[in-house]
Design a protein around this motif. Sequence first.
Motif, short mmCIF file in Angstrom:
data_model
loop_
_atom_site.label_atom_id
_atom_site.label_comp_id
_atom_site.label_asym_id
_atom_site.label_seq_id
_atom_site.Cartn_x
_atom_site.Cartn_y
_atom_site.Cartn_z
N ALA A 1 0.82 -1.22 0.00
CA ALA A 1 0.00 0.00 0.00
C ALA A 1 0.85 1.26 0.00
O ALA A 1 0.40 2.32 -0.46
N LYS A 2 2.09 1.16 0.49
CA LYS A 2 2.99 2.32 0.49
C LYS A 2 3.61 2.55 -0.88
O LYS A 2 4.26 3.57 -1.11
N ASN A 3 3.39 1.60 -1.79
CA ASN A 3 3.98 1.68 -3.12
C ASN A 3 2.95 1.42 -4.23
O ASN A 3 3.25 0.84 -5.26
N GLY A 4 1.72 1.89 -3.98
CA GLY A 4 0.70 1.90 -5.02
C GLY A 4 0.03 0.58 -5.32
O GLY A 4 -0.60 0.43 -6.37
N SER A 5 0.11 -0.41 -4.42
CA SER A 5 -0.57 -1.69 -4.62
C SER A 5 -1.53 -1.91 -3.45
O SER A 5 -1.08 -2.01 -2.31
N TYR A 6 -2.82 -2.01 -3.77
CA TYR A 6 -3.83 -1.98 -2.71
C TYR A 6 -4.63 -3.28 -2.61
O TYR A 6 -5.83 -3.29 -2.39
N GLN A 7 -3.94 -4.41 -2.75
CA GLN A 7 -4.58 -5.71 -2.60
C GLN A 7 -4.93 -5.96 -1.13
O GLN A 7 -4.32 -5.39 -0.22
N PRO B 1 -4.94 -2.55 3.73
CA PRO B 1 -4.91 -1.20 3.14
C PRO B 1 -6.28 -0.53 3.25
O PRO B 1 -7.29 -1.09 2.82
N ALA B 2 -6.31 0.66 3.81
CA ALA B 2 -7.58 1.36 4.00
C ALA B 2 -8.24 1.69 2.67
O ALA B 2 -9.47 1.75 2.57
N GLN B 3 -7.44 1.87 1.61
CA GLN B 3 -7.99 2.30 0.33
C GLN B 3 -8.98 1.29 -0.24
O GLN B 3 -9.97 1.67 -0.87
N ALA B 4 -8.71 -0.01 -0.05
CA ALA B 4 -9.60 -1.04 -0.61
C ALA B 4 -10.99 -0.94 0.01
O ALA B 4 -12.01 -1.01 -0.69
N ALA B 5 -11.05 -0.74 1.32
CA ALA B 5 -12.34 -0.61 1.99
C ALA B 5 -13.04 0.68 1.60
O ALA B 5 -14.27 0.72 1.47
N GLU B 6 -12.28 1.74 1.41
CA GLU B 6 -12.85 3.03 1.04
C GLU B 6 -13.60 2.97 -0.28
O GLU B 6 -14.57 3.70 -0.50
N PHE B 7 -13.16 2.09 -1.19
CA PHE B 7 -13.83 1.95 -2.48
C PHE B 7 -14.91 0.87 -2.47
O PHE B 7 -15.41 0.48 -3.51
#
Length: 368
Positions: free
Chosen positions: A306-312, A322-328
């Motif tokens: 997640a710190k390098n642009g991969s949000y699996q 990674p918080a981004q996956a849940a956010e979407f």
Amino acid sequence: MKKKLAILLCLVMALLSGCGGGGQATQSGGETPSGEENALAAAAQAEGSLVVYGSCEEDYLAAACAHFEELYGIKTTFQRLSTGEVQAKIEEENGNPSADVWFGGTTDPYNVLAGKGLLEAYEAENAVHLLGDQYKDADGYWYGIYKGILGFMVNQDELERMDIPAPADWQNLLESQYQGLIWLSNYNTAGTAKLVINTMIQKYGHDAGIQYLVDLDKNIEVYTKSGSGPSKNVGTGECVVGIGFLHDGITQIVDNGYQNISLIIPSSGTSFEVGATAIFKGAAHPNAAKLWVEYALSPECVELAAKNGSYQFLVIDNAQQPAQAAEFGLDPENVMDYDFEDAKNNIETYVQEVMTALGGGDSRFETT
């Protein structure tokens, strides 16, 4: 005297805690390496180097390799290749591999190599942190490091301009309004595309699944060499509808600023990949390779994604998701019951059958 003793104690504590740069690393979460892992690290450091083939995104691959080298003082070199390229290379080298380990990419090509005796089984100590048995090979030939959901990425601006609705499900992709708008990856070179084959066969049955892909071909503009290829062209509008892993779409939105991309989970269900790591049979640096697997199954490694642009989604219990996956709105459990054994046993045959049905492919199939 007391001052000297205090300084000596501090030095001893520093040595015990581990210092990187060739020393023993303390695992994140406060865990201390076991005696077995310390012995493995020493044997790996004696070998001095490690060569990694990576099929995840290059930024994540580079960060993971650099951190491994920093932790253990082992010179670590890498090359980013699609899963199909790695499979073909290792098959050609036939037990004398030019790399030691494989990192990232879907497990279907891993299973092909395992079946041909080209992966080395290893009982990883850190595998106790895996969230379930589905995230490892039963015989220890590979271990999962992440999970990705298959779906659609669409350029909402382009669809609105053409007055076309976004596809909601797999069958929508066969509609004539999407002709020349869809990108998928190459069945011969990309593990993502192999997962698409297995998904369609498992959803619709063998013959109907292959026929679906023949019908879909009429609407495909490009088959990219890499599975992430479609996602990288959606934001610009060159690709209007991309089939691939939705975490690649998140990367384009979050890191590259393409707010015109929408992510779609097919309404009738979809499948997921398990991104893996494995040791190649005949690896020149076997202990460094085993140490890599232990490292790959640690928070130190997987949280670099997640710190390098991969949000699996991550598949070990001591790592932070990674918080981004849940956010979407992506739900890692909102997937079909995927038959990994059928995929493992038959994917090579399925690829041949699909390519035969498509007449062997044409200039849309990228190989470079």
